[in-house]
Design a protein around this motif. Structure first.
Motif, short mmCIF file in Angstrom:
data_model
loop_
_atom_site.label_atom_id
_atom_site.label_comp_id
_atom_site.label_asym_id
_atom_site.label_seq_id
_atom_site.Cartn_x
_atom_site.Cartn_y
_atom_site.Cartn_z
N ASP A 34 38.17 24.86 -42.54
CA ASP A 34 38.85 25.22 -43.78
C ASP A 34 40.34 24.83 -43.77
N ASP A 35 40.75 24.09 -42.73
CA ASP A 35 42.12 23.55 -42.61
C ASP A 35 43.21 24.62 -42.58
N THR A 36 42.90 25.79 -42.03
CA THR A 36 43.90 26.86 -42.01
C THR A 36 44.36 27.25 -40.61
N THR A 37 43.56 26.92 -39.59
CA THR A 37 43.83 27.45 -38.25
C THR A 37 43.53 26.41 -37.18
N ILE A 38 44.36 26.40 -36.13
CA ILE A 38 44.06 25.60 -34.95
C ILE A 38 43.22 26.47 -34.02
N ILE A 39 42.07 25.92 -33.59
CA ILE A 39 41.13 26.67 -32.76
C ILE A 39 40.79 25.89 -31.49
N VAL A 40 40.26 26.59 -30.50
CA VAL A 40 39.81 25.94 -29.26
C VAL A 40 38.44 25.33 -29.51
N GLU A 41 38.32 24.05 -29.25
CA GLU A 41 37.03 23.37 -29.40
C GLU A 41 36.28 23.29 -28.08
N LYS A 42 36.99 23.04 -26.99
CA LYS A 42 36.34 22.83 -25.70
C LYS A 42 37.25 23.29 -24.58
N LYS A 43 36.66 23.98 -23.59
CA LYS A 43 37.36 24.36 -22.37
C LYS A 43 36.69 23.63 -21.21
N GLY A 44 37.46 22.82 -20.51
CA GLY A 44 36.92 22.10 -19.37
C GLY A 44 36.81 23.02 -18.17
N ASP A 45 35.69 22.94 -17.48
CA ASP A 45 35.48 23.77 -16.29
C ASP A 45 36.55 23.50 -15.24
N LYS A 46 36.88 24.53 -14.49
CA LYS A 46 37.86 24.40 -13.40
C LYS A 46 37.34 23.34 -12.42
N GLY A 47 38.21 22.42 -12.07
CA GLY A 47 37.84 21.36 -11.14
C GLY A 47 37.15 20.17 -11.78
N ALA A 48 37.00 20.19 -13.10
CA ALA A 48 36.36 19.06 -13.78
C ALA A 48 37.24 17.81 -13.62
N PRO A 49 36.62 16.66 -13.41
CA PRO A 49 37.41 15.44 -13.24
C PRO A 49 38.07 15.00 -14.55
N TYR A 50 39.15 14.25 -14.42
CA TYR A 50 39.88 13.74 -15.59
C TYR A 50 38.95 12.90 -16.47
N SER A 51 38.04 12.17 -15.86
CA SER A 51 37.11 11.33 -16.62
C SER A 51 36.26 12.17 -17.59
N GLU A 52 35.95 13.40 -17.22
CA GLU A 52 35.19 14.28 -18.11
C GLU A 52 36.04 14.64 -19.34
N PHE A 53 37.34 14.91 -19.11
CA PHE A 53 38.25 15.18 -20.22
C PHE A 53 38.29 14.00 -21.18
N VAL A 54 38.44 12.81 -20.63
CA VAL A 54 38.52 11.60 -21.47
C VAL A 54 37.24 11.44 -22.29
N GLU A 55 36.09 11.65 -21.66
CA GLU A 55 34.82 11.52 -22.37
C GLU A 55 34.66 12.58 -23.45
#
Length: 96
Positions: A34-55
């Motif tokens: 509804d374009d009113t709020t910034i929300i969390v879409e994804k939380k990367g698991d602790k220790g997740a590789p940078y490549s997972e973030f990029v993907e």
């Protein structure tokens, strides 16, 4: 002039968990449908590789027409002047 978009309280809690407690490797934020709020879409698991973030970020933006914000907990290794060994520390980097 402000945009009028608010930040959801869950964003602050998730950021505190990332920055202070290192419970996540990264966070991806988006603007609500509804374009009113910034929300969390994804939380990367602790220790997740940078490549997972990029993907995950690549999937989130799709064809490039979607806007996303992210915070990534990056581990940096440097050799400081006058020392023999490397120092390692973490830094939170914001991506827009």
């Amino acid at each position: 002039m402000a945009s009028g978009v608010k930040v959801d309280s869950a964003c602050k809690q998730a950021y505190d968990d990332l920055h202070n407690r290192h419970l996540h490797s990264y966070l991806i934020f988006r603007i609500s449908d509804d374009d009113t709020t910034i929300i969390v879409e994804k939380k990367g698991d602790k220790g997740a590789p940078y490549s997972e973030f990029v993907e995950d970020l690549r999937k989130a933006v799709g064809s490039g027409k979607e806007c996303r914000y992210a915070a990534v907990d990056v581990e940096v290794s440097v050799q400081r002047q006058g020392t023999d060994g490397n120092s390692t520390f973490t830094k939170v980097v914001f991506v827009q």
